[in-house]
Write a protein that holds these residues in place. Structure first.
Motif, mmCIF file in Angstrom:
data_model
loop_
_atom_site.group_PDB
_atom_site.id
_atom_site.type_symbol
_atom_site.label_atom_id
_atom_site.label_comp_id
_atom_site.label_asym_id
_atom_site.label_seq_id
_atom_site.Cartn_x
_atom_site.Cartn_y
_atom_site.Cartn_z
ATOM 1 N N THR A 58 0.839 -1.191 0.000
ATOM 2 C CA THR A 58 0.000 0.000 0.000
ATOM 3 C C THR A 58 0.877 1.245 0.000
ATOM 4 N N PRO A 59 0.658 2.187 -0.919
ATOM 5 C CA PRO A 59 1.520 3.373 -0.968
ATOM 6 C C PRO A 59 1.292 4.318 0.209
ATOM 7 N N ILE A 60 2.360 4.905 0.664
ATOM 8 C CA ILE A 60 2.311 5.977 1.651
ATOM 9 C C ILE A 60 3.352 7.017 1.243
ATOM 10 N N VAL A 61 2.928 8.265 1.143
ATOM 11 C CA VAL A 61 3.790 9.373 0.741
ATOM 12 C C VAL A 61 4.195 10.132 1.993
ATOM 13 N N LEU A 62 5.484 10.371 2.165
ATOM 14 C CA LEU A 62 6.001 11.054 3.349
ATOM 15 C C LEU A 62 6.733 12.308 2.901
ATOM 16 N N LEU A 63 6.264 13.461 3.384
ATOM 17 C CA LEU A 63 6.755 14.758 2.922
ATOM 18 C C LEU A 63 7.576 15.453 4.004
ATOM 19 N N HIS A 64 8.720 15.954 3.604
ATOM 20 C CA HIS A 64 9.640 16.645 4.510
ATOM 21 C C HIS A 64 9.223 18.104 4.707
ATOM 22 N N GLY A 65 9.940 18.784 5.602
ATOM 23 C CA GLY A 65 9.682 20.187 5.882
ATOM 24 C C GLY A 65 10.592 21.125 5.092
ATOM 25 N N PHE A 66 10.476 22.397 5.408
ATOM 26 C CA PHE A 66 11.255 23.454 4.754
ATOM 27 C C PHE A 66 12.733 23.303 5.086
ATOM 28 N N ASP A 67 13.587 23.788 4.175
ATOM 29 C CA ASP A 67 15.034 23.800 4.392
ATOM 30 C C ASP A 67 15.567 22.392 4.675
ATOM 31 N N ALA A 68 15.026 21.404 3.947
ATOM 32 C CA ALA A 68 15.433 20.007 4.137
ATOM 33 C C ALA A 68 15.137 19.260 2.844
ATOM 34 N N ASP A 69 15.335 17.939 2.858
ATOM 35 C CA ASP A 69 14.901 17.113 1.745
ATOM 36 C C ASP A 69 14.301 15.836 2.308
ATOM 37 N N HIS A 70 14.114 14.829 1.459
ATOM 38 C CA HIS A 70 13.400 13.627 1.878
ATOM 39 C C HIS A 70 14.031 12.948 3.087
ATOM 40 N N ARG A 71 15.325 13.175 3.294
ATOM 41 C CA ARG A 71 16.003 12.505 4.400
ATOM 42 C C ARG A 71 15.457 12.904 5.760
ATOM 43 N N LEU A 72 14.838 14.073 5.854
ATOM 44 C CA LEU A 72 14.342 14.545 7.146
ATOM 45 C C LEU A 72 13.354 13.573 7.775
ATOM 46 N N VAL A 73 12.555 12.905 6.962
ATOM 47 C CA VAL A 73 11.535 11.999 7.515
ATOM 48 C C VAL A 73 11.933 10.526 7.418
ATOM 49 N N LEU A 74 13.134 10.234 6.956
ATOM 50 C CA LEU A 74 13.585 8.845 6.889
ATOM 51 C C LEU A 74 13.652 8.147 8.250
ATOM 52 N N PRO A 75 13.865 8.871 9.377
ATOM 53 C CA PRO A 75 13.831 8.166 10.660
ATOM 54 C C PRO A 75 12.500 7.457 10.939
ATOM 55 N N ASP A 78 -4.711 5.605 -9.272
ATOM 56 C CA ASP A 78 -5.965 5.717 -8.528
ATOM 57 C C ASP A 78 -6.041 4.748 -7.344
ATOM 58 N N VAL A 79 -4.897 4.168 -6.968
ATOM 59 C CA VAL A 79 -4.829 3.262 -5.816
ATOM 60 C C VAL A 79 -4.936 4.079 -4.521
ATOM 61 N N SER A 80 -5.577 3.514 -3.501
ATOM 62 C CA SER A 80 -5.662 4.196 -2.210
ATOM 63 C C SER A 80 -4.271 4.339 -1.601
ATOM 64 N N PHE A 81 -4.040 5.453 -0.922
ATOM 65 C CA PHE A 81 -2.728 5.708 -0.323
ATOM 66 C C PHE A 81 -2.895 6.506 0.955
ATOM 67 N N ALA A 82 -1.843 6.503 1.762
ATOM 68 C CA ALA A 82 -1.780 7.322 2.972
ATOM 69 C C ALA A 82 -0.775 8.437 2.748
ATOM 70 N N ILE A 83 -0.878 9.490 3.544
ATOM 71 C CA ILE A 83 0.075 10.592 3.410
ATOM 72 C C ILE A 83 0.422 11.128 4.783
ATOM 73 N N LEU A 84 1.706 11.446 4.957
ATOM 74 C CA LEU A 84 2.209 12.033 6.203
ATOM 75 C C LEU A 84 3.127 13.186 5.842
ATOM 76 N N GLY A 85 3.032 14.284 6.582
ATOM 77 C CA GLY A 85 3.894 15.426 6.325
ATOM 78 C C GLY A 85 4.460 16.015 7.594
ATOM 79 N N ASP A 86 5.695 16.458 7.483
ATOM 80 C CA ASP A 86 6.400 17.094 8.593
ATOM 81 C C ASP A 86 6.505 18.595 8.330
ATOM 82 N N SER A 87 6.114 19.439 9.300
ATOM 83 C CA SER A 87 6.270 20.883 9.219
ATOM 84 C C SER A 87 5.601 21.444 7.963
ATOM 85 N N PHE A 88 6.362 22.084 7.064
ATOM 86 C CA PHE A 88 5.805 22.567 5.807
ATOM 87 C C PHE A 88 5.150 21.429 5.028
ATOM 88 N N GLY A 89 5.793 20.263 5.054
ATOM 89 C CA GLY A 89 5.203 19.102 4.393
ATOM 90 C C GLY A 89 3.868 18.715 5.000
#
Length: 268
Positions: free
Chosen positions: A10-27, A84-95
């Motif tokens: 199942t897809p899940i999209v994880l979005l980082h915050g400002f002044d960062a990149d995808h690595r910010l949410v890798l933890p 069109d598959v169902s997915f979840a989304i999580l965002g940090d700060s600006f994300g």
């Protein structure tokens, strides 16, 4: 958009915050890998997509000139990578602000929304925030980050070997790559054109995590929207600032795992 991908299912999209990149949410990977170690089916079987937002990491700003434009780019990313598959989304700060908009725009397709120290009030002067606080000082940890000490101490509520290591591995590299001109452009058009919470309540499993000592976005502005999210777990974690997932990593991982489980419990 540039992105990295882990796992399948199942897809899940994880979005980082400002002044960062995808690595910010890798933890947050710990929520998935711990589940796999326990053979926990609720937290396994997720295809994790970590994009660099426009102007950050290896994704050029292109024609994006506002947060609304970033939302459109994320929606296009979803269409391209998920369909069109169902997915979840999580965002940090600006994300998190971007994730709020995406979840409401695609509420029929979205399984759930996760918010980590998310921006709810775009105008920093209008936010309800506590005074900056350092609960634990550690000169060795500060020395460990070297010439990035000012950036580290500007955010760290808990100075320690662990938070210094997380900062160096997950926050600092993205900050070095960020397009300063792009950040300035987005800052000038930072507020969403329409607030998602002005729409009908979002009734999918939601996780809203804030830091009690977060002096950048605070926790009160998220709290006042709690009724809009009737299936939300809301937690304000003591001993945590804006990088709540660095400073309370085990608890954040457990709460993310709980959110994943709640999404799996949705009726077919």
């Amino acid at each position: 958009m540039n992105f990295v991908e882990h796992g399948s299912g199942t897809p899940i999209v994880l979005l980082h915050g400002f002044d960062a990149d995808h690595r910010l949410v890798l933890p947050l990977e710990s929520a998935f890998t711990a589940g796999a170690a326990r053979e926990d089916v609720a937290t396994t079987g997720w295809r994790r997509l970590y994009p660099d937002l426009p102007g950050f990491g290896s994704t050029p700003i292109g024609d994006a000139a506002s947060t609304d434009d970033v939302v459109e780019r994320v929606l296009a990313f979803v269409d391209e990578q998920i369909g069109d598959v169902s997915f979840a989304i999580l965002g940090d700060s600006f994300g998190g602000m971007v994730a709020r908009a995406v979840a409401h725009r695609r509420r029929e397709q979205v399984l759930g929304l996760g918010l980590l120290a998310a921006v709810f009030v775009a105008d920093s002067d209008a936010r309800k925030t506590p005074e900056q606080t350092v609960l634990r000082r550690d000169d060795d940890a500060v020395a460990q980050v070297g010439d990035k000490a000012d950036d580290y101490t500007a955010v760290a509520v808990v100075q320690s070997d662990d938070t210094a290591r997380h900062f160096l591995e997950f926050a600092a590299p993205g900050a070095e790559l960020a397009d300063k001109d792009a950040m300035k452009k987005l800052t000038e058009n930072y507020e969403l054109g329409e607030q998602p919470e002005d729409e009908a309540p979002f009734e999918k499993p939601t996780l809203i995590l804030t830091g009690r000592q977060d002096h950048l976005v605070g926790f009160g502005d998220a709290l006042r929207h709690l009724e809009h999210y009737p299936r939300a777990t809301f937690a304000t974690l003591d001993g945590a600032g804006h990088n709540v997932h660095f400073e309370r990593s085990d608890l954040v991982s457990a709460l993310v795992a709980d959110w994943l489980t709640r999404m799996r419990d949705l009726p077919a």
